[in-house]
Scaffold this active site. Sequence first.
Site, mmCIF file in Angstrom:
data_model
loop_
_atom_site.group_PDB
_atom_site.id
_atom_site.type_symbol
_atom_site.label_atom_id
_atom_site.label_comp_id
_atom_site.label_asym_id
_atom_site.label_seq_id
_atom_site.Cartn_x
_atom_site.Cartn_y
_atom_site.Cartn_z
ATOM 1 C CG ASN A 173 58.409 147.340 9.755
ATOM 2 O OD1 ASN A 173 57.722 147.957 8.960
ATOM 3 N ND2 ASN A 173 58.401 146.031 9.825
ATOM 4 C CG HIS A 199 54.986 147.729 12.359
ATOM 5 N ND1 HIS A 199 55.733 146.647 11.974
ATOM 6 C CD2 HIS A 199 55.303 147.972 13.651
ATOM 7 C CE1 HIS A 199 56.475 146.239 12.985
ATOM 8 N NE2 HIS A 199 56.227 147.028 14.019
ATOM 9 C CG ASP A 252 52.331 146.797 6.843
ATOM 10 O OD1 ASP A 252 53.266 145.971 6.997
ATOM 11 O OD2 ASP A 252 51.392 146.920 7.655
ATOM 12 C CG ASP A 265 63.883 142.678 4.978
ATOM 13 O OD1 ASP A 265 64.208 141.526 5.326
ATOM 14 O OD2 ASP A 265 64.655 143.661 5.062
#
Length: 121
Positions: free
Chosen positions: A2, A7, A11, A37
Amino acid sequence: INDLLGHDAGDAALRRLSASLRRQLRPDDVAGRLGGDEFAVLLPGATAAVAAQWCEGLRAAMEGLGFEAGGLPQPVSISVGHATWDPGMRNSHEFMRLADQALLRAKAAGRNCVREAIMGE
């Protein structure tokens, strides 16, 4: 991921991990995201040796599942800590604490590796 790639890339990595987990879980196994995570996987009935082999297989599978972000290939790796339930454990918090300590050792060892919990840690 990230912080470095945004992001969307983070993802994408989480989707890769989730898909890999689903492929490797046995019918009675349970996996869940703890946050960020970190994930937990319960392997009912697995011995320490079976759990270690399963964790190493997941680590190796993730290592081979890079993805593309920003037009560049992005490697993916995971660090894994695992613990085996012992009848002498007082509760599930002790079990999770052991697994978390093993995870911290895996990260300290340079990441992309598996470490087993040591009773009495």
